[in-house]
Scaffold this motif. Structure first.
Motif, PDB file in Angstrom:
ATOM      1  N   SER A 269       0.827  -1.209   0.000  1.00 24.10           N
ATOM      2  CA  SER A 269       0.000   0.000   0.000  1.00 24.10           C
ATOM      3  C   SER A 269       0.860   1.257   0.000  1.00 24.10           C
ATOM      4  O   SER A 269       1.779   1.396   0.810  1.00 24.10           O
ATOM      5  CB  SER A 269      -0.905  -0.018   1.232  1.00 24.10           C
ATOM      6  OG  SER A 269      -1.677   1.151   1.327  1.00 24.10           O
ATOM      7  N   ILE A 270       0.525   2.169  -0.916  1.00 23.61           N
ATOM      8  CA  ILE A 270       1.204   3.466  -0.990  1.00 23.61           C
ATOM      9  C   ILE A 270       0.266   4.543  -0.468  1.00 23.61           C
ATOM     10  O   ILE A 270      -0.871   4.666  -0.932  1.00 23.61           O
ATOM     11  CB  ILE A 270       1.601   3.797  -2.439  1.00 23.61           C
ATOM     12  CG1 ILE A 270       2.641   2.797  -2.950  1.00 23.61           C
ATOM     13  CG2 ILE A 270       2.151   5.228  -2.532  1.00 23.61           C
ATOM     14  CD1 ILE A 270       2.966   2.960  -4.434  1.00 23.61           C
ATOM     15  N   TYR A 271       0.734   5.305   0.503  1.00 24.61           N
ATOM     16  CA  TYR A 271       0.005   6.482   0.974  1.00 24.61           C
ATOM     17  C   TYR A 271       0.718   7.707   0.436  1.00 24.61           C
ATOM     18  O   TYR A 271       1.895   7.929   0.734  1.00 24.61           O
ATOM     19  CB  TYR A 271      -0.047   6.502   2.502  1.00 24.61           C
ATOM     20  CG  TYR A 271      -0.573   7.803   3.082  1.00 24.61           C
ATOM     21  CD1 TYR A 271      -1.818   8.294   2.705  1.00 24.61           C
ATOM     22  CD2 TYR A 271       0.180   8.542   3.996  1.00 24.61           C
ATOM     23  CE1 TYR A 271      -2.301   9.481   3.223  1.00 24.61           C
ATOM     24  CE2 TYR A 271      -0.304   9.723   4.528  1.00 24.61           C
ATOM     25  CZ  TYR A 271      -1.539  10.192   4.142  1.00 24.61           C
ATOM     26  OH  TYR A 271      -2.024  11.377   4.653  1.00 24.61           O
ATOM     27  N   CYS A 272       0.019   8.510  -0.372  1.00 23.23           N
ATOM     28  CA  CYS A 272       0.660   9.672  -0.990  1.00 23.23           C
ATOM     29  C   CYS A 272       0.110  10.988  -0.436  1.00 23.23           C
ATOM     30  O   CYS A 272       0.332  12.048  -1.025  1.00 23.23           O
ATOM     31  CB  CYS A 272       0.516   9.633  -2.507  1.00 23.23           C
ATOM     32  SG  CYS A 272      -1.188   9.588  -3.106  1.00 23.23           S
ATOM     33  N   GLY A 273      -0.622  10.928   0.687  1.00 27.58           N
ATOM     34  CA  GLY A 273      -1.144  12.138   1.314  1.00 27.58           C
ATOM     35  C   GLY A 273      -0.091  12.870   2.120  1.00 27.58           C
ATOM     36  O   GLY A 273       1.062  12.431   2.232  1.00 27.58           O
ATOM     37  N   ILE A 274      -0.484  13.989   2.712  1.00 29.23           N
ATOM     38  CA  ILE A 274       0.476  14.867   3.378  1.00 29.23           C
ATOM     39  C   ILE A 274       0.665  14.586   4.861  1.00 29.23           C
ATOM     40  O   ILE A 274       1.597  15.084   5.478  1.00 29.23           O
ATOM     41  CB  ILE A 274       0.062  16.348   3.218  1.00 29.23           C
ATOM     42  CG1 ILE A 274      -1.302  16.597   3.898  1.00 29.23           C
ATOM     43  CG2 ILE A 274       0.057  16.742   1.754  1.00 29.23           C
ATOM     44  CD1 ILE A 274      -1.703  18.067   3.935  1.00 29.23           C
ATOM     45  N   ARG A 275      -0.216  13.783   5.470  1.00 32.70           N
ATOM     46  CA  ARG A 275      -0.203  13.641   6.916  1.00 32.70           C
ATOM     47  C   ARG A 275       0.880  12.680   7.396  1.00 32.70           C
ATOM     48  O   ARG A 275       1.055  11.589   6.848  1.00 32.70           O
ATOM     49  CB  ARG A 275      -1.558  13.177   7.434  1.00 32.70           C
ATOM     50  CG  ARG A 275      -2.706  14.105   7.038  1.00 32.70           C
ATOM     51  CD  ARG A 275      -3.936  13.796   7.857  1.00 32.70           C
ATOM     52  NE  ARG A 275      -3.720  14.121   9.254  1.00 32.70           N
ATOM     53  CZ  ARG A 275      -4.302  13.499  10.266  1.00 32.70           C
ATOM     54  NH1 ARG A 275      -5.119  12.506  10.036  1.00 32.70           N
ATOM     55  NH2 ARG A 275      -4.051  13.870  11.496  1.00 32.70           N
ATOM     56  N   GLU A 276       1.590  13.079   8.421  1.00 30.56           N
ATOM     57  CA  GLU A 276       2.559  12.218   9.090  1.00 30.56           C
ATOM     58  C   GLU A 276       1.877  11.661  10.334  1.00 30.56           C
ATOM     59  O   GLU A 276       1.598  12.391  11.285  1.00 30.56           O
ATOM     60  CB  GLU A 276       3.810  13.012   9.481  1.00 30.56           C
ATOM     61  CG  GLU A 276       4.590  13.585   8.317  1.00 30.56           C
ATOM     62  CD  GLU A 276       5.379  12.522   7.573  1.00 30.56           C
ATOM     63  OE1 GLU A 276       5.544  11.407   8.123  1.00 30.56           O
ATOM     64  OE2 GLU A 276       5.832  12.804   6.448  1.00 30.56           O
ATOM     65  N   MET A 277       1.595  10.364  10.346  1.00 27.42           N
ATOM     66  CA  MET A 277       0.824   9.770  11.424  1.00 27.42           C
ATOM     67  C   MET A 277       1.575   8.618  12.069  1.00 27.42           C
ATOM     68  O   MET A 277       2.160   7.772  11.382  1.00 27.42           O
ATOM     69  CB  MET A 277      -0.528   9.268  10.899  1.00 27.42           C
ATOM     70  CG  MET A 277      -1.430  10.361  10.367  1.00 27.42           C
ATOM     71  SD  MET A 277      -3.027   9.697   9.852  1.00 27.42           S
ATOM     72  CE  MET A 277      -3.675   9.086  11.409  1.00 27.42           C
ATOM     73  N   THR A 278       1.531   8.591  13.400  1.00 27.58           N
ATOM     74  CA  THR A 278       2.179   7.516  14.132  1.00 27.58           C
ATOM     75  C   THR A 278       1.544   6.172  13.808  1.00 27.58           C
ATOM     76  O   THR A 278       2.223   5.149  13.738  1.00 27.58           O
ATOM     77  CB  THR A 278       2.094   7.774  15.650  1.00 27.58           C
ATOM     78  OG1 THR A 278       2.507   9.108  15.927  1.00 27.58           O
ATOM     79  CG2 THR A 278       2.985   6.816  16.416  1.00 27.58           C
ATOM     80  N   ALA A 279       0.219   6.170  13.609  1.00 29.06           N
ATOM     81  CA  ALA A 279      -0.472   4.921  13.251  1.00 29.06           C
ATOM     82  C   ALA A 279       0.060   4.363  11.941  1.00 29.06           C
ATOM     83  O   ALA A 279       0.221   3.145  11.789  1.00 29.06           O
ATOM     84  CB  ALA A 279      -1.974   5.164  13.167  1.00 29.06           C
ATOM     85  N   ASN A 280       0.342   5.236  10.991  1.00 27.33           N
ATOM     86  CA  ASN A 280       0.905   4.777   9.719  1.00 27.33           C
ATOM     87  C   ASN A 280       2.287   4.158   9.908  1.00 27.33           C
ATOM     88  O   ASN A 280       2.645   3.186   9.241  1.00 27.33           O
ATOM     89  CB  ASN A 280       1.019   5.946   8.739  1.00 27.33           C
ATOM     90  CG  ASN A 280      -0.322   6.422   8.225  1.00 27.33           C
ATOM     91  OD1 ASN A 280      -1.352   5.801   8.474  1.00 27.33           O
ATOM     92  ND2 ASN A 280      -0.313   7.529   7.509  1.00 27.33           N
ATOM     93  N   ARG A 281       3.035   4.734  10.836  1.00 28.02           N
ATOM     94  CA  ARG A 281       4.413   4.279  11.041  1.00 28.02           C
ATOM     95  C   ARG A 281       4.467   2.803  11.461  1.00 28.02           C
ATOM     96  O   ARG A 281       5.416   2.089  11.146  1.00 28.02           O
ATOM     97  CB  ARG A 281       5.095   5.153  12.098  1.00 28.02           C
ATOM     98  CG  ARG A 281       6.626   5.044  12.101  1.00 28.02           C
ATOM     99  CD  ARG A 281       7.239   5.988  13.116  1.00 28.02           C
ATOM    100  NE  ARG A 281       6.775   7.344  12.915  1.00 28.02           N
ATOM    101  CZ  ARG A 281       6.486   8.190  13.899  1.00 28.02           C
ATOM    102  NH1 ARG A 281       6.587   7.801  15.159  1.00 28.02           N
ATOM    103  NH2 ARG A 281       6.090   9.412  13.630  1.00 28.02           N
ATOM    104  N   VAL A 282       3.438   2.359  12.182  1.00 25.87           N
ATOM    105  CA  VAL A 282       3.387   0.953  12.598  1.00 25.87           C
ATOM    106  C   VAL A 282       3.462   0.040  11.388  1.00 25.87           C
ATOM    107  O   VAL A 282       4.216  -0.942  11.361  1.00 25.87           O
ATOM    108  CB  VAL A 282       2.093   0.672  13.407  1.00 25.87           C
ATOM    109  CG1 VAL A 282       1.938  -0.822  13.687  1.00 25.87           C
ATOM    110  CG2 VAL A 282       2.093   1.463  14.708  1.00 25.87           C
TER     111      VAL A 282
END
Length: 342
Positions: A269-282
């Motif tokens: 999965s590629i996320y190309c949005g602007i938000r830096e999220m700790t949940a994504n980092r997992v």
């Protein structure tokens, strides 16, 4: 006495999060009512996912800042307070609904709020102020008044215990496994994405890898002229969108929620949005989610299709999550029973 529960939905992802737990509680005899924010397809999706439940619309969200401030917050708070005073529930639950929380506190009703976005400072503070108890995935060190669970919130409905993919959905769109790319394009009218350019995936849509069909979940249907004519544009609500994601070769999303969903389903999965999220980092650390700038998306898609990162197969990845993560639905049900006053 029959226990009464009220749940507030403001976004389709909130509906998914609570769906397994609400059906489990209903089977145990709970009386459950649903309130929804009149926003996009939320009321329609709630009605389709919860047939037989009482569903009430409280507040509107027209996509403008004025509507967000006045209709979706100030006016909704007043209406929610009146609604709770009339119906009298034993407990309320939500994904970060400080509107339900504030109204519940005025009548002494416990309310539990779940979320996964501590970076959103305003919501984080309002949650702590209005909730009886707040719950987050174990993605960082929180203060002692916040309880955590060992999983991301999408696991509540995407765990193999609650989700099984069905190939039938492929027939609806004349698709074959692993031979299409799933794309999600979000609108930028929400406060989370107001600083993100609109339709960012459209800027490189003509450069997608050849040999793959493309399925597009487009939040703003008025923008479909910006995308290739041979792309399959979904008409929401889709009968089984998570099966569509599950069988795709890869997913790319300008919004964070569906990017995480795809990764949890074992899809690169590629996320190309602007938000830096700790949940994504997992999920980034687990090697299934990739936060990539728009200018690098085409190259990254090619690398993922060719498995240049050496990713483990889909089922092995899901099995690892099952070993590492707890049952979020069981967690929700247990906390509701613990705090309900009746």
């Amino acid at each position: 006495m029959t226990p009464k529960l009220i749940v507030d939905f403001r976004h389709p992802a909130h509906i998914n999060f609570f769906k397994p737990s609400l059906y489990l509680l209903r089977e145990e005899g709970w009386n459950i009512d649903i309130v929804v924010l009149d926003r996009g397809k939320v009321p329609r999706i709630a009605a389709e996912e919860f047939p037989g439940f009482k569903i009430y619309r409280i507040g509107r969200h027209r996509g403008t800042k004025l509507s967000i401030i006045f209709e979706a917050n100030m006016l909704r708070l007043l209406k929610m307070g009146v609604f709770l005073a009339i119906h009298r529930y034993h407990i309320g639950i939500s994904v970060s609904s400080f509107i339900l929380g504030a109204a519940a506190k005025t009548i002494g009703m416990p309310n539990l709020q779940f979320y996964d976005d501590p970076e959103y400072k305003k919501h984080f503070k309002l949650q702590k102020l209005t909730s009886t108890k707040t719950y987050y995935p174990k993605i960082k060190d929180f203060s002692t008044d916040i309880e955590t669970f060992t999983a991301l919130k999408e696991w509540a409905y995407l765990s193999p215990r609650y989700f099984s993919p069905h190939e039938k959905v492929l027939q609806e769109y004349e698709l074959k496994k692993q031979q299409y790319i799933f794309v999600r394009e979000v609108i930028n009218s929400s406060l989370n994405y107001e600083d993100q350019d609109a339709n960012i995936i459209s800027t490189f849509s003509d450069l997608f890898p050849e040999g793959f069909k493309v399925v597009l979940s487009l939040e703003d249907k008025k923008a479909q002229r910006l995308y290739p004519k041979d792309w399959i544009i979904l008409k929401e609500p889709v009968s089984d969108i998570h099966s569509l994601i599950f069988y795709s070769k890869l997913a790319i999303s300008s919004g964070d929620s569906m990017a995480r969903e795809a990764a949890i389903l074992g899809v690169p999965s590629i996320y190309c949005g602007i938000r830096e999220m700790t949940a994504n980092r997992v999920l980034i650390e687990k090697g299934r989610l990739f936060h990539v700038g728009v200018e690098d998306c085409v190259e990254h898609m090619s690398k993922l299709i060719n498995n240049e990162f050496g990713l483990v197969d889909q089922q092995s990845f899901i099995n690892r999550l099952s070993d590492d993560w707890e049952d979020v639905t069981e967690f929700i049900v247990k906390r509701v029973k613990e705090f309900a006053k009746f």
